[in-house]
Scaffold this motif. Sequence first.
Motif, PDB file in Angstrom:
ATOM      1  N   ARG A   1       0.826  -1.211   0.000  1.00  0.00           N
ATOM      2  CA  ARG A   1       0.000   0.000   0.000  1.00  0.00           C
ATOM      3  C   ARG A   1       0.857   1.257   0.000  1.00  0.00           C
ATOM      4  O   ARG A   1       0.338   2.366  -0.111  1.00  0.00           O
ATOM      5  CB  ARG A   1      -0.922   0.000   1.211  1.00  0.00           C
ATOM      6  CG  ARG A   1      -0.192  -0.034   2.557  1.00  0.00           C
ATOM      7  CD  ARG A   1      -1.135  -0.423   3.697  1.00  0.00           C
ATOM      8  NE  ARG A   1      -0.434  -0.582   4.945  1.00  0.00           N
ATOM      9  CZ  ARG A   1      -0.314   0.368   5.875  1.00  0.00           C
ATOM     10  NH1 ARG A   1      -0.839   1.561   5.668  1.00  0.00           N
ATOM     11  NH2 ARG A   1       0.326   0.123   6.990  1.00  0.00           N
TER      12      ARG A   1
ATOM     13  N   GLY B   1      -2.114   4.509 -10.009  1.00  0.00           N
ATOM     14  CA  GLY B   1      -2.985   3.346  -9.954  1.00  0.00           C
ATOM     15  C   GLY B   1      -2.777   2.349 -11.072  1.00  0.00           C
ATOM     16  O   GLY B   1      -3.629   1.492 -11.321  1.00  0.00           O
TER      17      GLY B   1
ATOM     18  N   SER C   1      -2.197  -4.811   0.475  1.00  0.00           N
ATOM     19  CA  SER C   1      -3.418  -4.078   0.160  1.00  0.00           C
ATOM     20  C   SER C   1      -4.287  -4.922  -0.759  1.00  0.00           C
ATOM     21  O   SER C   1      -3.864  -5.276  -1.864  1.00  0.00           O
ATOM     22  CB  SER C   1      -3.078  -2.748  -0.526  1.00  0.00           C
ATOM     23  OG  SER C   1      -4.205  -2.210  -1.197  1.00  0.00           O
ATOM     24  N   TYR C   2      -5.503  -5.250  -0.328  1.00  0.00           N
ATOM     25  CA  TYR C   2      -6.428  -5.965  -1.206  1.00  0.00           C
ATOM     26  C   TYR C   2      -6.724  -5.144  -2.456  1.00  0.00           C
ATOM     27  O   TYR C   2      -6.819  -5.671  -3.565  1.00  0.00           O
ATOM     28  CB  TYR C   2      -7.740  -6.264  -0.480  1.00  0.00           C
ATOM     29  CG  TYR C   2      -7.652  -7.330   0.571  1.00  0.00           C
ATOM     30  CD1 TYR C   2      -7.283  -8.631   0.241  1.00  0.00           C
ATOM     31  CD2 TYR C   2      -7.955  -7.057   1.900  1.00  0.00           C
ATOM     32  CE1 TYR C   2      -7.204  -9.618   1.207  1.00  0.00           C
ATOM     33  CE2 TYR C   2      -7.885  -8.038   2.868  1.00  0.00           C
ATOM     34  CZ  TYR C   2      -7.509  -9.315   2.517  1.00  0.00           C
ATOM     35  OH  TYR C   2      -7.429 -10.289   3.481  1.00  0.00           O
ATOM     36  N   ARG C   3      -6.863  -3.847  -2.276  1.00  0.00           N
ATOM     37  CA  ARG C   3      -7.203  -2.948  -3.388  1.00  0.00           C
ATOM     38  C   ARG C   3      -6.157  -3.028  -4.504  1.00  0.00           C
ATOM     39  O   ARG C   3      -6.482  -3.181  -5.683  1.00  0.00           O
ATOM     40  CB  ARG C   3      -7.308  -1.522  -2.838  1.00  0.00           C
ATOM     41  CG  ARG C   3      -7.540  -0.433  -3.848  1.00  0.00           C
ATOM     42  CD  ARG C   3      -7.682   0.901  -3.127  1.00  0.00           C
ATOM     43  NE  ARG C   3      -6.521   1.220  -2.310  1.00  0.00           N
ATOM     44  CZ  ARG C   3      -5.435   1.841  -2.775  1.00  0.00           C
ATOM     45  NH1 ARG C   3      -5.372   2.220  -4.043  1.00  0.00           N
ATOM     46  NH2 ARG C   3      -4.414   2.102  -1.960  1.00  0.00           N
ATOM     47  N   LEU C   4      -4.876  -2.959  -4.117  1.00  0.00           N
ATOM     48  CA  LEU C   4      -3.818  -2.977  -5.117  1.00  0.00           C
ATOM     49  C   LEU C   4      -3.520  -4.384  -5.607  1.00  0.00           C
ATOM     50  O   LEU C   4      -3.125  -4.583  -6.758  1.00  0.00           O
ATOM     51  CB  LEU C   4      -2.565  -2.315  -4.551  1.00  0.00           C
ATOM     52  CG  LEU C   4      -2.747  -0.843  -4.156  1.00  0.00           C
ATOM     53  CD1 LEU C   4      -1.447  -0.256  -3.640  1.00  0.00           C
ATOM     54  CD2 LEU C   4      -3.268  -0.022  -5.326  1.00  0.00           C
TER      55      LEU C   4
ATOM     56  N   LYS D   1      -5.733  -6.669  -6.166  1.00  0.00           N
ATOM     57  CA  LYS D   1      -6.717  -6.950  -7.218  1.00  0.00           C
ATOM     58  C   LYS D   1      -6.242  -6.406  -8.560  1.00  0.00           C
ATOM     59  O   LYS D   1      -6.361  -7.080  -9.591  1.00  0.00           O
ATOM     60  CB  LYS D   1      -8.068  -6.334  -6.846  1.00  0.00           C
ATOM     61  CG  LYS D   1      -8.801  -7.048  -5.729  1.00  0.00           C
ATOM     62  CD  LYS D   1     -10.096  -6.332  -5.378  1.00  0.00           C
ATOM     63  CE  LYS D   1     -10.805  -7.006  -4.214  1.00  0.00           C
ATOM     64  NZ  LYS D   1     -12.040  -6.289  -3.816  1.00  0.00           N
ATOM     65  N   LYS D   2      -5.671  -5.196  -8.559  1.00  0.00           N
ATOM     66  CA  LYS D   2      -5.196  -4.593  -9.808  1.00  0.00           C
ATOM     67  C   LYS D   2      -4.033  -5.387 -10.382  1.00  0.00           C
ATOM     68  O   LYS D   2      -3.968  -5.654 -11.589  1.00  0.00           O
ATOM     69  CB  LYS D   2      -4.751  -3.152  -9.557  1.00  0.00           C
ATOM     70  CG  LYS D   2      -5.880  -2.193  -9.274  1.00  0.00           C
ATOM     71  CD  LYS D   2      -5.387  -0.750  -9.280  1.00  0.00           C
ATOM     72  CE  LYS D   2      -6.551   0.217  -9.118  1.00  0.00           C
ATOM     73  NZ  LYS D   2      -6.141   1.622  -9.296  1.00  0.00           N
TER      74      LYS D   2
ATOM     75  N   GLU E   1      -5.191  -1.119   5.328  1.00  0.00           N
ATOM     76  CA  GLU E   1      -5.953   0.040   4.855  1.00  0.00           C
ATOM     77  C   GLU E   1      -7.386  -0.023   5.367  1.00  0.00           C
ATOM     78  O   GLU E   1      -8.188   0.845   5.054  1.00  0.00           O
ATOM     79  CB  GLU E   1      -5.973   0.068   3.323  1.00  0.00           C
ATOM     80  CG  GLU E   1      -4.634   0.313   2.678  1.00  0.00           C
ATOM     81  CD  GLU E   1      -4.730   0.400   1.169  1.00  0.00           C
ATOM     82  OE1 GLU E   1      -4.143   1.331   0.598  1.00  0.00           O
ATOM     83  OE2 GLU E   1      -5.384  -0.460   0.552  1.00  0.00           O
TER      84      GLU E   1
ATOM     85  N   THR F   1      -9.453  -2.187   4.351  1.00  0.00           N
ATOM     86  CA  THR F   1     -10.292  -2.758   3.303  1.00  0.00           C
ATOM     87  C   THR F   1     -10.693  -4.155   3.736  1.00  0.00           C
ATOM     88  O   THR F   1      -9.869  -4.927   4.221  1.00  0.00           O
ATOM     89  CB  THR F   1      -9.529  -2.832   1.968  1.00  0.00           C
ATOM     90  OG1 THR F   1      -9.155  -1.510   1.581  1.00  0.00           O
ATOM     91  CG2 THR F   1     -10.382  -3.458   0.878  1.00  0.00           C
TER      92      THR F   1
END
Length: 425
Positions: A239, A249, A274-277, A279-280, A390, A392
Amino acid sequence: MAEPAGYDILLKGGHVICPATGINGIRDVAVRDGRIAAVEETILPSSATETIDVSGKLVLPGMIDTHGHIYQYVTGRFGLNPDMVGVHSGVTTVIDQGGPSCMTLPGFRKFIAEPSDTRIYAFLSAYLVGGLEGHYYPNLYSPDCVDIDATVRSAIANRDLVRGIKGHAEIGGFARWGIKVMEMAAEIARRAEIPLYVHFGTLWGLPESGANGEDADTILERVIPLLKEGDVLAHPFTRHPGGFVNQQGEVHHVIQAALERGLKVDVGHGSHFSYRLAKKAIAAGVVPHTLGADMHGYNTHVPAPAGTPEEHYDDENHPFKGQARFSLTQAMSSMMALGLSLEQVVPMVTINPAKMIGLTDRVGSLTVGYAADISVLDDNRGRFLLRDNEDTKVVAERLLTPAFCLRAGKKFDADAVILPQAVAA
């Protein structure tokens, strides 16, 4: 009538997954004299001194945590107890990432590797001081505090224990000294002919991107040309600035070419994840080779020992106060919650780490004759809530938890105080 085979332990009826041997199905596993003696569809219970019913459980080659911090006491509040992270968390092998240096390796061998029930290896720090609390003492991590010749000599002389070198490619070091320390770390690994494991992502308390004209998004493209086949890029899903996903991003354009020329990726989960990153990056085709848990004294809450006031034991000022308990199996569950299959995740903690450290002849497989390092996991089904630093949250439909492990045939229950409790979604 044939004589009984005389096995010491029989694991009966578990779902065995061993990528190294291609087994994926219900099997019995027998152990004799601390070694794998048989893996077959059916083995008579009468042939073993002790039979353990593992039906409904996963039976894996002993799991390997590629990113531990277990130089307890010497690395200050950073180092955790090796067996707490290891066999008492269902993990049979732990690789310390950068705790010992060429100066402190004898102590690591004597007081950590030799007495531990867990199988222990190390990636030697490129820095003379090793993995001290560098965010408090950053000047210890300058080029002046690296001795290339001494570190190469130490790595070669201790090949049984040292399986790689640890380096840091992050904005704090670059803002202070540029790329020099990474160049030195890469030279050490080349000369010692072992992998270099590279931390990416900002470290605590160090300069942010922009300090002294340095841009965190340029670090990857400057460091990757220094690296050789088999070197490891760590914290792809961090993150913090300086990871695989840039500050716009987007997945960094140099990653695919790096993978194509044989560089490897280790999750290095911990507090960076980071789950958010993730995934990307996964959507862009970045599937990690190995899955280090990266637990340490700042991101893993260790309850106070009985009789010790919590306030006297827990550091109120550490950077990740309040982090939940953690485990390698929790990291595996995170990967599956992101859409990877169990069959994709199991190699990340078995055969792939064995390849990373060049020890496929002894770990990462349930091959007959190998030491009986075996991890037995509960495969829980339902809806479970997972969270990152984060905050998330993701919902996992499968939650892996350790039941017990065998280390060279000796049974250890998964009873570590750091193991997380399941949280229903």
